[in-house]
Scaffold this motif. Structure first.
Motif, PDB file in Angstrom:
ATOM      1  N   MET A   1       0.786  -1.263  -0.061  1.00 14.18           N
ATOM      2  CA  MET A   1       0.175  -0.146   0.115  1.00 14.18           C
ATOM      3  C   MET A   1       0.973   1.170  -0.074  1.00 14.18           C
ATOM      4  N   TYR A   2       0.568   2.222  -0.911  1.00 14.30           N
ATOM      5  CA  TYR A   2       1.257   3.344  -0.869  1.00 14.30           C
ATOM      6  C   TYR A   2       1.675   3.984   0.440  1.00 14.30           C
ATOM      7  N   PRO A   3       2.989   4.266   0.559  1.00 13.63           N
ATOM      8  CA  PRO A   3       4.110   4.198  -0.571  1.00 13.63           C
ATOM      9  C   PRO A   3       5.043   3.127  -0.422  1.00 13.63           C
ATOM     10  N   PHE A   4       4.506   2.025   0.208  1.00 12.83           N
ATOM     11  CA  PHE A   4       5.212   0.771   0.564  1.00 12.83           C
ATOM     12  C   PHE A   4       4.796  -0.291  -0.713  1.00 12.83           C
ATOM     13  N   THR A   5       5.428  -1.424  -0.405  1.00  6.22           N
ATOM     14  CA  THR A   5       5.102  -2.765  -1.399  1.00  6.22           C
ATOM     15  C   THR A   5       3.513  -3.288  -1.052  1.00  6.22           C
ATOM     16  N   ASP A   6       3.000  -4.096  -1.849  1.00  5.76           N
ATOM     17  CA  ASP A   6       1.611  -4.312  -1.729  1.00  5.76           C
ATOM     18  C   ASP A   6       1.680  -5.413  -0.376  1.00  5.76           C
ATOM     19  N   GLY A   7       0.670  -4.997   0.403  1.00  4.11           N
ATOM     20  CA  GLY A   7       0.484  -5.673   1.449  1.00  4.11           C
ATOM     21  C   GLY A   7       1.003  -4.930   2.691  1.00  4.11           C
ATOM     22  N   SER A   8       1.749  -3.812   2.452  1.00  6.61           N
ATOM     23  CA  SER A   8       2.734  -3.419   3.514  1.00  6.61           C
ATOM     24  C   SER A   8       2.026  -2.133   4.009  1.00  6.61           C
ATOM     25  N   TYR A   9       1.696  -1.639   5.231  1.00  6.35           N
ATOM     26  CA  TYR A   9       1.724  -0.350   5.516  1.00  6.35           C
ATOM     27  C   TYR A   9       2.033   0.276   6.687  1.00  6.35           C
ATOM     28  N   ALA A  10       2.655  -0.705   7.768  1.00  5.77           N
ATOM     29  CA  ALA A  10       3.187  -0.266   8.810  1.00  5.77           C
ATOM     30  C   ALA A  10       4.095  -1.587   9.836  1.00  5.77           C
TER      31      ALA A  10
ATOM     32  N   GLY B   1      13.618   7.245   5.254  1.00  6.86           N
ATOM     33  CA  GLY B   1      12.658   6.717   6.352  1.00  6.86           C
ATOM     34  C   GLY B   1      11.869   5.625   5.780  1.00  6.86           C
ATOM     35  N   ARG B   2      11.218   5.926   4.593  1.00 10.95           N
ATOM     36  CA  ARG B   2      10.254   4.833   4.004  1.00 10.95           C
ATOM     37  C   ARG B   2      11.394   3.458   3.778  1.00 10.95           C
ATOM     38  N   ARG B   3      12.280   3.815   3.342  1.00 17.97           N
ATOM     39  CA  ARG B   3      13.267   2.357   3.260  1.00 17.97           C
ATOM     40  C   ARG B   3      13.502   1.725   4.425  1.00 17.97           C
ATOM     41  N   ALA B   4      13.844   2.298   5.513  1.00 19.37           N
ATOM     42  CA  ALA B   4      13.841   1.657   6.674  1.00 19.37           C
ATOM     43  C   ALA B   4      12.957   0.951   7.251  1.00 19.37           C
ATOM     44  N   LEU B   5      11.568   1.626   6.998  1.00 19.12           N
ATOM     45  CA  LEU B   5      10.450   0.931   7.656  1.00 19.12           C
ATOM     46  C   LEU B   5      10.026  -0.411   6.570  1.00 19.12           C
ATOM     47  N   GLN B   6      10.143  -0.092   5.285  1.00 22.18           N
ATOM     48  CA  GLN B   6      10.206  -1.213   4.320  1.00 22.18           C
ATOM     49  C   GLN B   6      11.003  -2.381   4.870  1.00 22.18           C
ATOM     50  N   ARG B   7      12.325  -2.138   5.027  1.00 17.70           N
ATOM     51  CA  ARG B   7      13.103  -3.071   5.534  1.00 17.70           C
ATOM     52  C   ARG B   7      12.556  -3.891   6.809  1.00 17.70           C
ATOM     53  N   MET B   8      12.019  -3.288   8.009  1.00 19.40           N
ATOM     54  CA  MET B   8      11.374  -3.744   8.946  1.00 19.40           C
ATOM     55  C   MET B   8      10.377  -4.631   8.539  1.00 19.40           C
ATOM     56  N   MET B   9       9.357  -4.228   7.606  1.00 22.81           N
ATOM     57  CA  MET B   9       8.098  -4.943   7.141  1.00 22.81           C
ATOM     58  C   MET B   9       8.654  -6.248   6.417  1.00 22.81           C
ATOM     59  N   ASP B  10       9.684  -6.095   5.689  1.00 22.26           N
ATOM     60  CA  ASP B  10      10.012  -7.255   4.947  1.00 22.26           C
ATOM     61  C   ASP B  10      10.871  -8.358   6.022  1.00 22.26           C
ATOM     62  N   ALA B  11      11.467  -7.969   6.767  1.00 18.56           N
ATOM     63  CA  ALA B  11      11.953  -8.764   7.852  1.00 18.56           C
ATOM     64  C   ALA B  11      10.787  -9.607   8.638  1.00 18.56           C
ATOM     65  N   GLU B  12       9.754  -8.930   8.937  1.00 20.54           N
ATOM     66  CA  GLU B  12       8.660  -9.448   9.718  1.00 20.54           C
ATOM     67  C   GLU B  12       7.763 -10.738   8.671  1.00 20.54           C
ATOM     68  N   ARG B  13       7.987 -10.341   7.448  1.00 20.86           N
ATOM     69  CA  ARG B  13       7.310 -11.437   6.510  1.00 20.86           C
ATOM     70  C   ARG B  13       8.396 -12.593   6.543  1.00 20.86           C
ATOM     71  N   GLN B  14       9.683 -12.399   6.746  1.00 23.67           N
ATOM     72  CA  GLN B  14      10.652 -13.513   6.590  1.00 23.67           C
ATOM     73  C   GLN B  14      10.336 -14.293   8.112  1.00 23.67           C
TER      74      GLN B  14
END
Length: 344
Positions: free
Chosen positions: A1-10, A331-344
């Motif tokens: 979900m904007y501005p993150f990848t699909d399925g990500s918002y926080a 900031g966006r990239r840091a939060l996206q990394r956090m969300m990606d790590a949660e998925r893994q």
């Protein structure tokens, strides 16, 4: 979900502000956090707790229910849950099913804030709560005060972006706290795996309107402005005004404030927004409360209006980025990394 990848918002695994400490009392306080209903209250011994705000029986809101000692009794059918989430009473039967429980969230109080960990409780490390010294809360001689809470009809990252790009101060807030130098002055950045720091030092700069009622010095000024973003949703700001270099009183501190913005996702497109401030002068906080109220409302206005557009367009065009977007992109990239790590 904007501005993150699909399925990500926080991110979920992080400390967010659930409430100001003074908001949490004997009465049940309802708040949505990361698309989940949460109830906060204090037990008889003063300990603040946070539990799931939905009864698992018929999904009745527990925030609209009642206290029974340190427990919550659902106002619909009387099913009762203790502060740890365990079911202790079912009026219609003696045996309590093992599946009957509600989630209890890690909750800690630091400074003015009650911090909640919405994700995996096994990962809730209290050392990851922003350090009160690092955010300027424990500065000697400064008085801190919680000023505003708002429920904002806009996604959480819009407010993060707002606070990570202070070039908007001279335009959205041109009549109060900003000047064009807030955009024209280059910023310095520092980052690690827990925060991003941005600073602007404006020499012999224009006076924003807010300075005129905070000091009787009429000469040239220097300004130090910046924000530290502590992942995933806390911004600690600095706003110092000094006598400009070259003046006989060069370097004298005329005004000094610390501001704190806590940005906590309520739903996917709604946000809990908390604003607090510290100053060496308690009277300045009284004045700031009325002066800054419309300033905060301008930020909320911008957030809500952007949300209306991005949530309505059939197809959202890519953003045309500027040099000043560098901190927000970090900031966006840091939060996206956090969300990606949660998925893994």
């Amino acid at each position: 979900m904007y501005p993150f990848t699909d399925g990500s918002y926080a991110p979920k695994n992080g400390w967010y502000v659930a409430a100001f400490c003074h908001e949490v009392g004997e009465e049940l306080l309802s708040r949505w956090i990361l698309n989940q209903p949460v109830v906060l209250y204090r037990k008889a011994d003063g300990t603040a707790v946070a539990v799931q705000g939905r009864c698992p029986h018929r999904h009745f809101p527990l925030g609209a229910s009642r206290r029974v000692g340190d427990a919550i009794q659902c106002a619909y059918h009387g099913i009762t849950f203790d502060a740890a989430g365990a079911c202790t009473f079912v009026p219609s039967q003696e045996k309590i099913p093992g599946v009957y429980s509600i989630k209890a969230y890690p909750l800690v109080e630091r400074g003015l804030w009650a911090w909640i960990w919405p994700g995996d409780p096994a990962l809730a490390d209290e050392s990851l709560v922003p350090d009160m010294g690092d955010i300027g809360y424990s500065l000697p001689g400064y008085h801190a005060r919680a000023l505003f809470y708002h429920h904002v009809e806009g996604r959480y990252q819009l407010l993060n972006d707002n606070l990570l790009d202070l070039s908007h101060l001279g335009y959205l807030h041109h009549s109060s706290i900003g000047t064009p130098d807030d955009a024209a002055t280059p910023e310095t950045r520092e980052a690690n795996n827990r925060f991003i720091r941005s600073r602007r030092i404006m020499r012999n700069t224009l006076r924003p309107a807010v300075v005129d009622w905070q000091t009787d010095f009429a000469g040239p000024i220097d300004r130090v402005s910046g924000m530290d973003f502590h992942f995933p949703g806390f911004h600690a700001g600095i706003a110092d005004v000094l006598v400009a270099q070259g003046h006989a009183r060069a370097g004298e501190l005329l005004r000094s404030n610390r501001v704190w913005h806590a940005v906590t996702p309520a739903g996917r497109t709604t946000t809990n927004y908390f604003f607090a401030m510290a100053s060496p002068d308690p009277k300045a906080l009284d004045e700031a409360e009325s002066y800054l109220k419309p300033v905060i409302e301008e930020d909320i206005f911008a957030t809500v209006e952007i949300e209306k557009i991005i949530s309505t367009l059939d197809e959202l065009p890519p953003e045309l980025m500027l040099k000043s977007d560098g901190t927000a992109v970090m900031g966006r990239r840091a939060l996206q990394r956090m969300m990606d790590a949660e998925r893994q």
